[in-house]
Design a protein around this motif. Structure first.
Motif, short mmCIF file in Angstrom:
data_model
loop_
_atom_site.label_atom_id
_atom_site.label_comp_id
_atom_site.label_asym_id
_atom_site.label_seq_id
_atom_site.Cartn_x
_atom_site.Cartn_y
_atom_site.Cartn_z
N HIS A 151 -14.86 18.97 32.32
CA HIS A 151 -15.18 20.38 32.50
C HIS A 151 -15.96 20.59 33.80
CE1 HIS A 151 -16.53 24.46 31.72
NE2 HIS A 151 -15.69 24.50 30.71
N PRO A 152 -15.62 21.60 34.60
CA PRO A 152 -16.33 21.82 35.87
C PRO A 152 -17.83 21.95 35.73
CG PRO A 152 -14.36 23.20 35.76
CD PRO A 152 -14.50 22.56 34.42
N VAL A 153 -18.30 22.45 34.58
CA VAL A 153 -19.74 22.59 34.39
C VAL A 153 -20.43 21.23 34.46
CG1 VAL A 153 -21.55 23.30 32.76
CG2 VAL A 153 -19.54 24.73 33.09
N PRO A 160 -14.89 16.69 21.55
CA PRO A 160 -16.16 16.78 22.28
C PRO A 160 -16.14 15.87 23.50
CG PRO A 160 -16.58 16.65 19.92
CD PRO A 160 -15.10 16.41 20.11
N PRO A 161 -16.93 16.19 24.51
CA PRO A 161 -16.82 15.48 25.79
C PRO A 161 -17.26 14.02 25.73
CG PRO A 161 -18.68 16.98 25.82
CD PRO A 161 -17.92 17.28 24.57
N SER A 162 -16.55 13.21 26.49
CA SER A 162 -16.94 11.83 26.78
C SER A 162 -17.01 11.72 28.29
CB SER A 162 -15.93 10.84 26.22
OG SER A 162 -16.14 9.55 26.78
N GLU A 163 -18.21 11.58 28.84
CA GLU A 163 -18.38 11.47 30.28
C GLU A 163 -18.90 10.08 30.63
OE1 GLU A 163 -19.19 16.20 31.12
OE2 GLU A 163 -20.77 14.76 31.57
N TYR A 194 -9.49 13.33 34.49
CA TYR A 194 -10.92 13.48 34.73
C TYR A 194 -11.22 13.62 36.22
CZ TYR A 194 -12.62 12.42 30.00
OH TYR A 194 -12.92 12.46 28.66
N ASP A 195 -11.99 14.65 36.57
CA ASP A 195 -12.50 14.77 37.92
C ASP A 195 -13.71 13.85 38.07
OD1 ASP A 195 -10.72 16.65 39.03
OD2 ASP A 195 -11.72 18.26 37.94
N SER A 196 -14.21 13.72 39.30
CA SER A 196 -15.39 12.90 39.53
C SER A 196 -16.19 13.45 40.69
CB SER A 196 -15.00 11.44 39.79
OG SER A 196 -14.19 11.33 40.94
N MET A 197 -17.45 13.06 40.71
CA MET A 197 -18.36 13.46 41.79
C MET A 197 -19.29 12.28 42.06
SD MET A 197 -21.08 16.63 41.85
CE MET A 197 -19.76 17.86 41.79
#
Length: 385
Positions: free
Chosen positions: A253-255, A144-147, A228-231
């Protein structure tokens, strides 16, 4: 932004498995509410109360558990008092007294493999890079995601970067400034940022631009290290001020990036409304003795003017997005994956509804194929007609 994105994260991730708790970790929690009251006498919510009020909205449909880390003992005592009413109403709110480096492993152990978003708003640049790469962003894609929502202090980077000098061919701290520069070294994971900052400042003559470039390099290195991408969304005190912070989401994930951009749109609109209200209150305070019509009249006019300004901004941003899409010239754009390209400089200002309007306008012009209205936008792709 904290409220808007944690709410989205809990909605999207929680809907996939309501038996799993969704966790929020606040790494620099403070006292929970600001000590100095606002003009109306209320103590504004700090990040812990923002998180807990959001969690309370979800109580009937999703379990949200919170962990608050704070190093200052007196702040911990105040934090405990501030979160106790939420605990009494059945919410989970754990407090860990210590630094992020000391307590994050314990927090991570409590979270286990459940979905988690970690909010980090350090004073200056107080966190080691290894905390990000070796712990918070270490999960594999099958879990599961960890952001991570990291508020990067742009002002601190350019201020401390100003304490660098060239000596014997090396960029080193000015005498007496070693400790501050070394804190930035730990944040960026080494001393390479010093040369980058020095060169960019020399080239552009701007410490702010040099700091932004250093942070862009840091984000790219995190992506290379972790996948990991970032914004980043710029945070300003006033609409036309230079940004002081870059609120940055790290996601797989891009979402996640798409939802973050849309959350920023809603949050910055609320921020503009608050800013206009503050300006009006200041104006009324100055003019109260001279006004012929009274506060109600002025407030009604201000509300109409605010609505007109928002309509103008909406139209401007839709046109900007149309121009971005045309200038890209791509035959296909994945809305979620390519949202930064689609939004361009409207990132943080425009969101899903603006993208939808731009798509419909370009379809009407014959540039794009019409969108499939049965599909969610983040699952859609724009294609040339």
């Amino acid at each position: 932004m904290l409220r808007e994105y944690t709410k989205v994260f809990a909605s999207v991730v929680g809907s996939q498995d309501r038996t799993r708790p969704v966790w929020v970790i606040d790494g620099y929690a403070g006292a929970g509410a600001y000590e100095e009251p606002d003009p109306e006498g209320a103590h504004p919510d700090g990040s812990p109360l923002i998180v807990l009020k959001m969690a309370e909205e979800f109580k009937s449909r999703q379990v949200i558990k919170s962990i608050f880390i704070e190093s200052d003992t007196s702040a911990v005592e105040a934090l405990d008092k501030n979160v106790t009413p939420f605990r009494d109403r059945g919410l989970s709110a754990s407090i860990l007294n210590g630094t992020v480096e000391e307590q994050m492993p314990s927090a991570w152990s409590a979270v286990g493999t459940n979905p988690v978003v970690t909010f980090l708003d350090p004073f200056g640049v107080a966190m080691r890079r290894e905390t990000m790469t070796r712990l918070l962003l270490s999960r594999t894609r099958d879990l599961p995601p960890s952001e991570v929502l990291l508020n990067i202090n742009l002002e601190a980077v350019w201020r401390i970067g100003g304490n660098l000098e060239l000596s014997a061919g090396r960029v080193v701290p000015c005498k007496g400034q070693e400790r501050g520069v070394e804190r930035v070294d730990r944040f960026f994971g080494g001393t390479a940022w010093r040369q980058t900052f020095h060169d960019m400042r020399h080239e552009h003559g701007s410490a702010a631009q040099a700091a932004e470039h250093v942070i862009a390099v840091y984000r790219d290195q995190i992506r290379q290290d972790t996948g990991y991408d970032s914004m980043s969304i710029p945070v300003r005190r006033r609409p036309h001020h230079e940004p002081l912070f870059l609120l940055t989401l790290f996601f797989r994930h891009p979402v996640g990036g798409y939802k973050f951009a849309d959350a920023a749109c809603r949050a910055t609109r609320k921020w503009r409304e608050t800013y206009r209200k503050q300006e009006l209150e200041e104006f009324l305070g100055r003019q109260r003795q001279e006004s012929l019509f009274g506060d109600d009249f002025e407030m009604e006019n201000a509300a109409k003017e605010g609505a007109r300004q928002e309509q103008e901004l909406d139209a401007q941003w839709v046109q900007n997005i149309c121009d971005n899409i045309r200038n890209l010239g791509a035959h296909r754009l994945d809305v979620a994956r390519d949202v930064s390209l689609i939004l361009g400089h409207t990132l943080g200002l425009a969101g899903e509804r603006h993208i939808r309007k731009a798509w419909d306008q370009l379809a009407e012009d014959g540039y794009l194929r019409p969108r499939d209205t049965s599909k969610k936008m983040h699952r859609s792709a724009m294609e040339r007609a």
